[in-house]
Structure formats: C-alpha cells, structure tokens
Write a protein that holds these residues in place. Sequence first.
Motif, PDB file in Angstrom:
ATOM      1  N   ASP A 143     -32.241 -60.056 -10.750  1.00  6.57           N
ATOM      2  CA  ASP A 143     -33.163 -59.684  -9.682  1.00  6.57           C
ATOM      3  C   ASP A 143     -32.382 -59.025  -8.551  1.00  6.57           C
ATOM      4  O   ASP A 143     -31.176 -59.147  -8.446  1.00  6.57           O
ATOM      5  N   LYS A 144     -33.098 -58.296  -7.693  1.00  2.00           N
ATOM      6  CA  LYS A 144     -32.458 -57.553  -6.609  1.00  2.00           C
ATOM      7  C   LYS A 144     -32.349 -58.396  -5.341  1.00  2.00           C
ATOM      8  O   LYS A 144     -33.171 -59.267  -5.092  1.00  2.00           O
ATOM      9  N   VAL A 145     -31.322 -58.074  -4.553  1.00  4.39           N
ATOM     10  CA  VAL A 145     -31.175 -58.628  -3.213  1.00  4.39           C
ATOM     11  C   VAL A 145     -30.970 -57.466  -2.253  1.00  4.39           C
ATOM     12  O   VAL A 145     -30.500 -56.392  -2.641  1.00  4.39           O
ATOM     13  N   ILE A 146     -31.340 -57.686  -1.003  1.00  8.14           N
ATOM     14  CA  ILE A 146     -31.084 -56.703   0.051  1.00  8.14           C
ATOM     15  C   ILE A 146     -30.016 -57.289   0.957  1.00  8.14           C
ATOM     16  O   ILE A 146     -30.193 -58.380   1.501  1.00  8.14           O
ATOM     17  N   ALA A 147     -28.910 -56.571   1.116  1.00  8.37           N
ATOM     18  CA  ALA A 147     -27.809 -57.012   1.965  1.00  8.37           C
ATOM     19  C   ALA A 147     -27.928 -56.324   3.317  1.00  8.37           C
ATOM     20  O   ALA A 147     -27.866 -55.095   3.402  1.00  8.37           O
ATOM     21  N   VAL A 155     -29.017 -53.939  -2.892  1.00  5.17           N
ATOM     22  CA  VAL A 155     -29.514 -52.840  -2.071  1.00  5.17           C
ATOM     23  C   VAL A 155     -28.976 -53.034  -0.654  1.00  5.17           C
ATOM     24  O   VAL A 155     -29.087 -54.130  -0.096  1.00  5.17           O
ATOM     25  N   LEU A 156     -28.393 -51.981  -0.088  1.00  3.43           N
ATOM     26  CA  LEU A 156     -27.783 -52.091   1.237  1.00  3.43           C
ATOM     27  C   LEU A 156     -28.743 -51.656   2.340  1.00  3.43           C
ATOM     28  O   LEU A 156     -29.495 -50.702   2.166  1.00  3.43           O
ATOM     29  N   HIS A 157     -28.666 -52.358   3.468  1.00  6.94           N
ATOM     30  CA  HIS A 157     -29.491 -52.032   4.628  1.00  6.94           C
ATOM     31  C   HIS A 157     -28.642 -52.247   5.886  1.00  6.94           C
ATOM     32  O   HIS A 157     -28.280 -53.380   6.205  1.00  6.94           O
ATOM     33  N   ASP A 158     -28.333 -51.156   6.581  1.00  9.71           N
ATOM     34  CA  ASP A 158     -27.523 -51.211   7.797  1.00  9.71           C
ATOM     35  C   ASP A 158     -28.362 -51.791   8.930  1.00  9.71           C
ATOM     36  O   ASP A 158     -29.421 -51.255   9.269  1.00  9.71           O
ATOM     37  N   VAL A 159     -27.886 -52.866   9.545  1.00  7.70           N
ATOM     38  CA  VAL A 159     -28.650 -53.518  10.618  1.00  7.70           C
ATOM     39  C   VAL A 159     -28.571 -52.776  11.941  1.00  7.70           C
ATOM     40  O   VAL A 159     -29.201 -53.191  12.915  1.00  7.70           O
ATOM     41  N   ASN A 160     -27.841 -51.669  11.989  1.00  5.63           N
ATOM     42  CA  ASN A 160     -27.785 -50.861  13.209  1.00  5.63           C
ATOM     43  C   ASN A 160     -28.976 -49.917  13.314  1.00  5.63           C
ATOM     44  O   ASN A 160     -29.149 -49.259  14.331  1.00  5.63           O
ATOM     45  N   PRO A 173     -36.329 -55.322   9.445  1.00  2.67           N
ATOM     46  CA  PRO A 173     -37.572 -56.103   9.416  1.00  2.67           C
ATOM     47  C   PRO A 173     -37.634 -57.069  10.603  1.00  2.67           C
ATOM     48  O   PRO A 173     -36.598 -57.484  11.137  1.00  2.67           O
ATOM     49  N   ASP A 174     -38.841 -57.424  10.998  1.00  2.15           N
ATOM     50  CA  ASP A 174     -39.044 -58.312  12.152  1.00  2.15           C
ATOM     51  C   ASP A 174     -38.401 -59.680  11.980  1.00  2.15           C
ATOM     52  O   ASP A 174     -38.031 -60.313  12.967  1.00  2.15           O
ATOM     53  N   ASP A 175     -38.263 -60.156  10.753  1.00  2.00           N
ATOM     54  CA  ASP A 175     -37.702 -61.495  10.549  1.00  2.00           C
ATOM     55  C   ASP A 175     -36.180 -61.506  10.423  1.00  2.00           C
ATOM     56  O   ASP A 175     -35.581 -62.547  10.157  1.00  2.00           O
ATOM     57  N   VAL A 176     -35.547 -60.356  10.633  1.00  7.55           N
ATOM     58  CA  VAL A 176     -34.080 -60.281  10.635  1.00  7.55           C
ATOM     59  C   VAL A 176     -33.630 -60.131  12.084  1.00  7.55           C
ATOM     60  O   VAL A 176     -34.004 -59.180  12.764  1.00  7.55           O
ATOM     61  N   ASP A 177     -32.856 -61.078  12.556  1.00  2.00           N
ATOM     62  CA  ASP A 177     -32.337 -61.067  13.923  1.00  2.00           C
ATOM     63  C   ASP A 177     -31.093 -60.168  13.959  1.00  2.00           C
ATOM     64  O   ASP A 177     -30.096 -60.470  13.299  1.00  2.00           O
ATOM     65  N   ARG A 178     -31.179 -59.046  14.695  1.00  3.95           N
ATOM     66  CA  ARG A 178     -30.096 -58.062  14.701  1.00  3.95           C
ATOM     67  C   ARG A 178     -28.758 -58.681  15.127  1.00  3.95           C
ATOM     68  O   ARG A 178     -27.743 -58.489  14.477  1.00  3.95           O
ATOM     69  N   LYS A 179     -28.754 -59.423  16.236  1.00  4.08           N
ATOM     70  CA  LYS A 179     -27.502 -59.993  16.715  1.00  4.08           C
ATOM     71  C   LYS A 179     -26.907 -60.939  15.682  1.00  4.08           C
ATOM     72  O   LYS A 179     -25.717 -60.884  15.378  1.00  4.08           O
ATOM     73  N   ALA A 180     -27.737 -61.790  15.112  1.00  3.49           N
ATOM     74  CA  ALA A 180     -27.257 -62.724  14.096  1.00  3.49           C
ATOM     75  C   ALA A 180     -26.759 -61.981  12.855  1.00  3.49           C
ATOM     76  O   ALA A 180     -25.757 -62.363  12.246  1.00  3.49           O
ATOM     77  N   ALA A 181     -27.445 -60.899  12.492  1.00  2.00           N
ATOM     78  CA  ALA A 181     -27.037 -60.124  11.322  1.00  2.00           C
ATOM     79  C   ALA A 181     -25.755 -59.333  11.596  1.00  2.00           C
ATOM     80  O   ALA A 181     -25.029 -59.001  10.667  1.00  2.00           O
ATOM     81  N   LEU A 182     -25.489 -59.027  12.859  1.00  2.00           N
ATOM     82  CA  LEU A 182     -24.218 -58.401  13.209  1.00  2.00           C
ATOM     83  C   LEU A 182     -23.094 -59.430  13.253  1.00  2.00           C
ATOM     84  O   LEU A 182     -21.925 -59.104  13.068  1.00  2.00           O
ATOM     85  N   ASP A 183     -23.444 -60.676  13.497  1.00  2.00           N
ATOM     86  CA  ASP A 183     -22.443 -61.747  13.535  1.00  2.00           C
ATOM     87  C   ASP A 183     -22.022 -62.209  12.146  1.00  2.00           C
ATOM     88  O   ASP A 183     -20.909 -62.671  11.951  1.00  2.00           O
ATOM     89  N   ALA A 184     -22.931 -62.111  11.169  1.00  2.00           N
ATOM     90  CA  ALA A 184     -22.635 -62.548   9.801  1.00  2.00           C
ATOM     91  C   ALA A 184     -23.587 -61.851   8.836  1.00  2.00           C
ATOM     92  O   ALA A 184     -24.724 -61.558   9.185  1.00  2.00           O
ATOM     93  N   LEU A 185     -23.107 -61.610   7.638  1.00  2.00           N
ATOM     94  CA  LEU A 185     -23.899 -60.969   6.595  1.00  2.00           C
ATOM     95  C   LEU A 185     -25.178 -61.755   6.309  1.00  2.00           C
ATOM     96  O   LEU A 185     -25.148 -62.984   6.240  1.00  2.00           O
ATOM     97  N   TRP A 186     -26.291 -61.043   6.151  1.00  2.00           N
ATOM     98  CA  TRP A 186     -27.560 -61.635   5.749  1.00  2.00           C
ATOM     99  C   TRP A 186     -27.990 -61.000   4.434  1.00  2.00           C
ATOM    100  O   TRP A 186     -27.724 -59.818   4.191  1.00  2.00           O
ATOM    101  N   VAL A 187     -28.670 -61.764   3.606  1.00  2.00           N
ATOM    102  CA  VAL A 187     -29.203 -61.261   2.345  1.00  2.00           C
ATOM    103  C   VAL A 187     -30.625 -61.779   2.164  1.00  2.00           C
ATOM    104  O   VAL A 187     -30.898 -62.951   2.406  1.00  2.00           O
TER     105      VAL A 187
END
Length: 121
Positions: free
Chosen positions: A4-8, A33-38, A42-56
């Motif tokens: 199955d796919k994941v979005i990083a 699948v890659l997604h640059d947080v810059n 998506p609304d449920d992804v916290d930008r600061k937290a995603a810049l602090d550590a990888l989210w999938v």
Amino acid sequence: MKTDKVIAYYDGLCPFCVHEMKVYERRGQGRVVLHDVNGDIPDDVDRKAALDALWVRKADGELVTGWDAFISIWERSPGFGWLAALTRPALIKWPLDKIYRFLAPYRPRRKCADGACQIES
C-alpha cells in the motif's frame, strides 16, 4: 514488503532530507509518495511539527511521525525492510526516536531568497 502507499511529509528545503526521500521514492516504486511541507499541506498536518520531524500518512489515513514514519517508509522500500524489522521493537525504537527528534532541528536548510519560499502558518 507492504504494497500500500504512504505519503511522506518532509522538509523540501533540507538537502539531506530531499536526497534521502528521493531514494525512498525511487526504491518504493510508487509506494512512497513525497509531499514537501513548505507548500500546500492538508489541514490535519501541522506544518511546524512536520518541519520538526518526518510525518507519514498511511493508507488507512493514520498519521505517524518520527521513527514510526521511517519504519512505514522502509516497509515499502525494497532493500530497507530489514531496517524496519530491526528498529520496530519498542526497546530499540524509543531511543532512536528520541535521538532523531533531538538532532532533526539541526539539519541543514536552504535559505529562501526574495520571498520565494514564503511559508504561511
């Protein structure tokens, strides 16, 4: 190996991160699948937290972060499954996650010029 796919959600301004994520994307053959947080996120992804550590985001919609995010990627990238299996046990994963979260803020980041990388909160 999971199929199955994941979005990083990763920091596209970090040259080390970009290089590493491109390896997983290539090796994952469509399962990572890659997604640059810059950029837009998506609304449920916290930008600061995603810049602090990888989210999938896993296929079921669950968001995982830190070492669990790496394990999710490695499970889908041929040649990295052994690393996922080796570091999955809590006794090993917990200290690795703590070390990763401590060191991640010190990674190199490209500087933005002329507002080209303006990030909205």
